[in-house]
Structures are given as structure tokens and as C-alpha cells.
Design a protein around this motif. Structure first.
Motif, PDB file in Angstrom:
ATOM      1  N   ALA A 125     100.218   6.487   2.714  1.00 32.08           N
ATOM      2  CA  ALA A 125      99.480   7.411   1.847  1.00 32.08           C
ATOM      3  C   ALA A 125      98.082   7.653   2.410  1.00 32.08           C
ATOM      4  O   ALA A 125      97.463   8.668   2.116  1.00 32.08           O
ATOM      5  N   ALA A 126      97.596   6.704   3.210  1.00 34.30           N
ATOM      6  CA  ALA A 126      96.290   6.781   3.874  1.00 34.30           C
ATOM      7  C   ALA A 126      96.372   5.881   5.106  1.00 34.30           C
ATOM      8  O   ALA A 126      97.237   4.997   5.157  1.00 34.30           O
ATOM      9  N   PRO A 127      95.496   6.092   6.079  1.00 34.45           N
ATOM     10  CA  PRO A 127      95.524   5.195   7.236  1.00 34.45           C
ATOM     11  C   PRO A 127      95.277   3.742   6.800  1.00 34.45           C
ATOM     12  O   PRO A 127      94.415   3.490   5.953  1.00 34.45           O
ATOM     13  N   PRO A 128      96.043   2.797   7.346  1.00 40.60           N
ATOM     14  CA  PRO A 128      95.818   1.391   6.997  1.00 40.60           C
ATOM     15  C   PRO A 128      94.422   0.931   7.407  1.00 40.60           C
ATOM     16  O   PRO A 128      93.862   1.423   8.387  1.00 40.60           O
ATOM     17  N   VAL A 129      93.877  -0.003   6.650  1.00 39.41           N
ATOM     18  CA  VAL A 129      92.617  -0.650   7.011  1.00 39.41           C
ATOM     19  C   VAL A 129      92.995  -1.912   7.773  1.00 39.41           C
ATOM     20  O   VAL A 129      93.698  -2.774   7.237  1.00 39.41           O
ATOM     21  N   VAL A 130      92.556  -2.001   9.033  1.00 39.69           N
ATOM     22  CA  VAL A 130      92.941  -3.118   9.900  1.00 39.69           C
ATOM     23  C   VAL A 130      91.694  -3.859  10.355  1.00 39.69           C
ATOM     24  O   VAL A 130      90.735  -3.245  10.823  1.00 39.69           O
ATOM     25  N   GLU A 131      91.718  -5.188  10.202  1.00 34.77           N
ATOM     26  CA  GLU A 131      90.638  -6.039  10.674  1.00 34.77           C
ATOM     27  C   GLU A 131      91.233  -7.265  11.339  1.00 34.77           C
ATOM     28  O   GLU A 131      92.420  -7.591  11.122  1.00 34.77           O
TER      29      GLU A 131
END
Length: 100
Positions: free
Chosen positions: A85-91
Motif C-alpha cells: 500500500a506504501a513503500p516499506p520502511v526499512v532499517e
């Protein structure tokens, strides 16, 4: 060891299809990457469209360079990307402490 943590939001109503797709992508694409050590996928209870993906790598570069700059990354995104639904947040994280 490095922990990649991805906070993924998918489109409503797509959970069953995404459950299959993420497991298939992890086992057929990411599991073969250099430095891959394992994964965990957690699915939201209060927010069923939210997933937390944890992938364990030998080094940061195994993920950021070796995998993300390889053709396998496009294969991975072709499997799971249509659900986002949105770009994943990756850390990325290093281990500070753990229980026995």
C-alpha cells in the motif's frame, strides 16, 4: 550479524495472498542470497494489513549491496511489491543484548 527490519503495509483484503507471496519470496529468492542467515515474519493483530519482516544478514553490505543491487531484488519485488500500500520502511540494527 545485522537485522534488517521492514515495516510493510499492504492493501486491505489481500492478507491471504500476501501471506503466501511473502513466504514464497523469502524461501525461493532471499534465502539464496549471500550472507542470508534467516527470517521472521510477524503479522499485525490490531492492524491486519501490517507486517513486520525481520531478515538476518552476515553484514550490512550483504543486504544493501549484495542483495539490493542484484537481479534477485527485482525478483523479490515482483513477488511482494504488488501488495504494498506504501513503500516499506526499512532499517538495520545490530544486537545490543539478548536473553539466554
Amino acid at each position: 550479524m545485522i537485522l534488517e527490519l521492514a515495516d510493510i503495509r499492504i492493501a486491505p483484503g489481500q492478507q491471504a495472498a500476501f501471506d503466501e507471496a511473502i513466504q514464497r519470496g523469502l524461501t525461493t529468492v532471499i534465502a539464496g542470497a549471500k550472507g542470508f542467515q534467516g527470517f521472521k515474519v510477524n503479522k499485525g493483530i490490531e492492524s491486519p494489513e501490517r507486517y513486520i519482516l525481520q531478515i538476518f544478514w552476515d553484514t550490512l553490505e550483504d543486504h544493501t549491496v549484495g542483495f539490493r543491487e542484484s537481479p534477485a531484488f527485482a525478483d523479490w519485488r515482483a513477488i511482494v511489491g504488488p501488495f504494498f500500500a506504501a513503500p516499506p520502511v526499512v532499517e538495520h540494527f545490530t544486537l545490543l543484548a539478548k536473553s539466554a
